[in-house]
Motif scaffolding. Structure first.
Motif, PDB file in Angstrom:
ATOM      1  N   SER A  43       0.858  -1.187   0.000  1.00 38.96           N
ATOM      2  CA  SER A  43       0.000   0.000   0.000  1.00 38.96           C
ATOM      3  C   SER A  43       0.893   1.235   0.000  1.00 38.96           C
ATOM      4  CB  SER A  43      -0.897   0.015   1.235  1.00 38.96           C
ATOM      5  OG  SER A  43      -0.125   0.259   2.399  1.00 38.96           O
ATOM      6  N   PRO A  44       0.398   2.368  -0.489  1.00 35.42           N
ATOM      7  CA  PRO A  44       1.212   3.591  -0.456  1.00 35.42           C
ATOM      8  C   PRO A  44       1.723   3.917   0.954  1.00 35.42           C
ATOM      9  CG  PRO A  44      -0.699   3.919  -1.855  1.00 35.42           C
ATOM     10  CD  PRO A  44      -0.878   2.583  -1.184  1.00 35.42           C
ATOM     11  N   THR A  45       0.914   3.672   1.965  1.00 34.26           N
ATOM     12  CA  THR A  45       1.336   3.941   3.343  1.00 34.26           C
ATOM     13  C   THR A  45       2.488   3.028   3.750  1.00 34.26           C
ATOM     14  OG1 THR A  45      -0.876   4.690   3.950  1.00 34.26           O
ATOM     15  CG2 THR A  45       0.575   4.018   5.752  1.00 34.26           C
ATOM     16  N   SER A  46       2.365   1.732   3.484  1.00 37.17           N
ATOM     17  CA  SER A  46       3.431   0.787   3.838  1.00 37.17           C
ATOM     18  C   SER A  46       4.698   1.055   3.043  1.00 37.17           C
ATOM     19  CB  SER A  46       2.975  -0.658   3.609  1.00 37.17           C
ATOM     20  OG  SER A  46       1.988  -1.017   4.563  1.00 37.17           O
ATOM     21  N   ARG A  47       4.557   1.382   1.762  1.00 35.45           N
ATOM     22  CA  ARG A  47       5.716   1.698   0.930  1.00 35.45           C
ATOM     23  C   ARG A  47       6.412   2.949   1.457  1.00 35.45           C
ATOM     24  NH1 ARG A  47       3.220   0.680  -3.629  1.00 35.45           N
ATOM     25  NH2 ARG A  47       2.630   2.817  -4.011  1.00 35.45           N
ATOM     26  N   ASN A  48       5.645   3.950   1.838  1.00 32.93           N
ATOM     27  CA  ASN A  48       6.203   5.188   2.374  1.00 32.93           C
ATOM     28  C   ASN A  48       6.953   4.916   3.679  1.00 32.93           C
ATOM     29  OD1 ASN A  48       6.590   8.034   2.326  1.00 32.93           O
ATOM     30  ND2 ASN A  48       4.964   8.259   3.833  1.00 32.93           N
ATOM     31  N   LYS A  49       6.395   4.045   4.518  1.00 33.61           N
ATOM     32  CA  LYS A  49       7.060   3.711   5.785  1.00 33.61           C
ATOM     33  C   LYS A  49       8.345   2.926   5.531  1.00 33.61           C
ATOM     34  CE  LYS A  49       2.982   3.806   8.725  1.00 33.61           C
ATOM     35  NZ  LYS A  49       2.055   3.024   9.548  1.00 33.61           N
ATOM     36  N   ARG A  50       8.334   1.992   4.582  1.00 35.14           N
ATOM     37  CA  ARG A  50       9.518   1.173   4.297  1.00 35.14           C
ATOM     38  C   ARG A  50      10.665   2.032   3.781  1.00 35.14           C
ATOM     39  NH1 ARG A  50      13.764  -0.434   2.466  1.00 35.14           N
ATOM     40  NH2 ARG A  50      14.242  -2.565   1.841  1.00 35.14           N
ATOM     41  N   PHE A  51      10.353   2.984   2.891  1.00 35.39           N
ATOM     42  CA  PHE A  51      11.404   3.780   2.263  1.00 35.39           C
ATOM     43  C   PHE A  51      11.552   5.175   2.866  1.00 35.39           C
ATOM     44  CE2 PHE A  51       9.976   0.775  -1.058  1.00 35.39           C
ATOM     45  CZ  PHE A  51      11.129   0.017  -1.100  1.00 35.39           C
ATOM     46  N   MET A  52      10.773   5.459   3.918  1.00 30.75           N
ATOM     47  CA  MET A  52      10.790   6.759   4.590  1.00 30.75           C
ATOM     48  C   MET A  52      10.570   7.897   3.593  1.00 30.75           C
ATOM     49  SD  MET A  52      13.607   6.175   7.596  1.00 30.75           S
ATOM     50  CE  MET A  52      13.471   7.869   8.142  1.00 30.75           C
ATOM     51  N   GLY A  53       9.636   7.658   2.684  1.00 24.81           N
ATOM     52  CA  GLY A  53       9.288   8.647   1.679  1.00 24.81           C
ATOM     53  C   GLY A  53       8.821   7.947   0.416  1.00 24.81           C
ATOM     54  N   ALA A  54       8.354   8.718  -0.525  1.00 22.42           N
ATOM     55  CA  ALA A  54       7.859   8.176  -1.789  1.00 22.42           C
ATOM     56  C   ALA A  54       9.021   7.710  -2.661  1.00 22.42           C
ATOM     57  CB  ALA A  54       7.049   9.234  -2.526  1.00 22.42           C
ATOM     58  N   ARG A  55       8.825   6.598  -3.351  1.00 23.08           N
ATOM     59  CA  ARG A  55       9.818   6.080  -4.293  1.00 23.08           C
ATOM     60  C   ARG A  55       9.095   5.654  -5.558  1.00 23.08           C
ATOM     61  NH1 ARG A  55      15.157   4.837  -2.223  1.00 23.08           N
ATOM     62  NH2 ARG A  55      15.579   4.573  -4.420  1.00 23.08           N
ATOM     63  N   MET A 138      26.562  -5.414  16.526  1.00 22.61           N
ATOM     64  CA  MET A 138      25.576  -4.343  16.662  1.00 22.61           C
ATOM     65  C   MET A 138      24.766  -4.258  15.370  1.00 22.61           C
ATOM     66  SD  MET A 138      24.511  -1.635  18.548  1.00 22.61           S
ATOM     67  CE  MET A 138      25.833  -1.102  19.600  1.00 22.61           C
ATOM     68  N   ILE A 139      23.491  -3.943  15.527  1.00 19.21           N
ATOM     69  CA  ILE A 139      22.619  -3.768  14.374  1.00 19.21           C
ATOM     70  C   ILE A 139      21.805  -2.498  14.603  1.00 19.21           C
ATOM     71  CG2 ILE A 139      20.739  -5.165  15.280  1.00 19.21           C
ATOM     72  CD1 ILE A 139      20.490  -6.347  12.445  1.00 19.21           C
ATOM     73  N   ALA A 140      21.556  -1.754  13.540  1.00 19.70           N
ATOM     74  CA  ALA A 140      20.856  -0.481  13.677  1.00 19.70           C
ATOM     75  C   ALA A 140      19.914  -0.261  12.507  1.00 19.70           C
ATOM     76  CB  ALA A 140      21.855   0.668  13.758  1.00 19.70           C
ATOM     77  N   GLY A 141      18.948   0.595  12.720  1.00 20.28           N
ATOM     78  CA  GLY A 141      18.003   0.979  11.682  1.00 20.28           C
ATOM     79  C   GLY A 141      17.453   2.357  11.993  1.00 20.28           C
ATOM     80  N   GLU A 142      16.734   2.882  11.044  1.00 14.35           N
ATOM     81  CA  GLU A 142      16.149   4.213  11.207  1.00 14.35           C
ATOM     82  C   GLU A 142      14.710   4.152  10.731  1.00 14.35           C
ATOM     83  OE1 GLU A 142      17.054   8.772   9.702  1.00 14.35           O
ATOM     84  OE2 GLU A 142      18.528   7.203   9.383  1.00 14.35           O
ATOM     85  N   THR A 143      13.844   4.856  11.413  1.00 16.29           N
ATOM     86  CA  THR A 143      12.444   4.913  11.003  1.00 16.29           C
ATOM     87  C   THR A 143      11.911   6.307  11.287  1.00 16.29           C
ATOM     88  OG1 THR A 143      10.331   3.741  11.083  1.00 16.29           O
ATOM     89  CG2 THR A 143      11.407   4.144  13.192  1.00 16.29           C
ATOM     90  N   ALA A 144      10.817   6.628  10.645  1.00  9.58           N
ATOM     91  CA  ALA A 144      10.179   7.922  10.877  1.00  9.58           C
ATOM     92  C   ALA A 144       9.607   7.962  12.296  1.00  9.58           C
ATOM     93  CB  ALA A 144       9.060   8.151   9.860  1.00  9.58           C
ATOM     94  N   ARG A 145       9.677   9.112  12.922  1.00  3.78           N
ATOM     95  CA  ARG A 145       9.103   9.270  14.266  1.00  3.78           C
ATOM     96  C   ARG A 145       7.624   8.899  14.280  1.00  3.78           C
ATOM     97  NH1 ARG A 145      12.180  10.936  18.136  1.00  3.78           N
ATOM     98  NH2 ARG A 145      14.028  12.077  17.546  1.00  3.78           N
ATOM     99  N   THR A 146       6.949   9.106  13.164  1.00  2.00           N
ATOM    100  CA  THR A 146       5.519   8.832  13.075  1.00  2.00           C
ATOM    101  C   THR A 146       5.196   7.359  12.838  1.00  2.00           C
ATOM    102  OG1 THR A 146       5.554   9.344  10.716  1.00  2.00           O
ATOM    103  CG2 THR A 146       5.001  11.150  12.235  1.00  2.00           C
ATOM    104  N   ASN A 147       6.214   6.522  12.610  1.00  2.00           N
ATOM    105  CA  ASN A 147       5.992   5.103  12.324  1.00  2.00           C
ATOM    106  C   ASN A 147       5.893   4.315  13.636  1.00  2.00           C
ATOM    107  OD1 ASN A 147       5.899   2.491  11.369  1.00  2.00           O
ATOM    108  ND2 ASN A 147       7.577   2.765   9.904  1.00  2.00           N
ATOM    109  N   ALA A 148       4.739   4.424  14.267  1.00  2.00           N
ATOM    110  CA  ALA A 148       4.517   3.771  15.563  1.00  2.00           C
ATOM    111  C   ALA A 148       4.622   2.249  15.468  1.00  2.00           C
ATOM    112  CB  ALA A 148       3.152   4.169  16.116  1.00  2.00           C
ATOM    113  N   GLU A 149       4.208   1.670  14.338  1.00  2.00           N
ATOM    114  CA  GLU A 149       4.261   0.218  14.176  1.00  2.00           C
ATOM    115  C   GLU A 149       5.709  -0.279  14.217  1.00  2.00           C
ATOM    116  OE1 GLU A 149       0.573   1.729  12.122  1.00  2.00           O
ATOM    117  OE2 GLU A 149       2.689   2.276  12.067  1.00  2.00           O
ATOM    118  N   MET A 150       6.591   0.383  13.482  1.00  2.79           N
ATOM    119  CA  MET A 150       7.986  -0.043  13.451  1.00  2.79           C
ATOM    120  C   MET A 150       8.657   0.198  14.794  1.00  2.79           C
ATOM    121  SD  MET A 150      10.341  -1.507  11.867  1.00  2.79           S
ATOM    122  CE  MET A 150      11.805  -1.906  12.790  1.00  2.79           C
ATOM    123  N   ARG A 151       8.342   1.293  15.416  1.00  2.00           N
ATOM    124  CA  ARG A 151       8.925   1.579  16.731  1.00  2.00           C
ATOM    125  C   ARG A 151       8.491   0.518  17.751  1.00  2.00           C
ATOM    126  NH1 ARG A 151       8.184   7.823  17.894  1.00  2.00           N
ATOM    127  NH2 ARG A 151       9.578   7.304  19.620  1.00  2.00           N
TER     128      ARG A 151
END
Length: 180
Positions: A43-55, A138-151
């Protein structure tokens, strides 16, 4: 793993309600088209969350995810739904080790219809096991502050907010160790 699913990273999970099995496996360079289709079908929402923006270049992104599969410190895992001889990617996680930073970085997504079923956590666990086997600490990742599901998923998997994000993003990290 098993005779039936020799390429499985973890034990396959049966989905009785869908009359199928979900298997987590390592992706290969030949999976580019399937991964591109998976990214397009998010979905556009899931794609936006995965890539932290439109692709718009999803085929290019899929090729980049699978370009270094011949190197052990770069890999992509798929959660794949198997039913009646068909295979459909329902989740993916990409991992790349950054030797300069001395930690692995990851990205993850799960198809909308399969979210909140535990597959994200299973993929993270499989990715961590592979990273530990490679000797990574060590492993790291980054997500949008608004991505409550990933957090929430990251918190459940033992990741901590490092405080290194900016006003839009959260940087998550986890120290890896073998369980006794």
């Amino acid at each position: 793993m098993s005779q039936l699913f020799p390429e499985a990273v973890i034990r396959p999970v049966e989905l009785a309600e869908a009359d199928g099995v979900v298997c987590i496996r390592t992706a290969s360079a030949s999976d580019v088209k399937s991964l591109s289709v998976y990214f397009t079908d998010l979905s556009p929402t899931s794609r936006n969350k995965r890539f932290m923006g439109a692709r718009a270049d999803l085929a290019v992104v899929a090729a980049q995810c699978l370009a270094k599969t011949d190197r052990p410190d770069h890999f992509t895992l798929f959660a794949e739904f198997r039913q009646a001889g068909r295979r459909t990617i329902i989740g993916e996680t990409h991992y790349a080790y950054d030797a300069a930073a001395r930690h692995g970085e990851f990205a993850i997504s799960v198809a909308d219809a399969f979210q909140r079923m535990g597959f994200g956590l299973q993929m993270l666990n499989a990715m961590e096991t592979r990273a530990i086997d490679l000797g990574h600490e060590m492993i790291a990742g980054e997500t949008a502050r608004t991505n409550a599901e990933m957090r929430g998923l990251a918190r459940k998997a033992g990741f901590s907010d490092t405080g290194l994000g900016d006003w839009q993003s959260v940087h998550l990290a986890k120290r890896l160790s073998r369980q006794p």
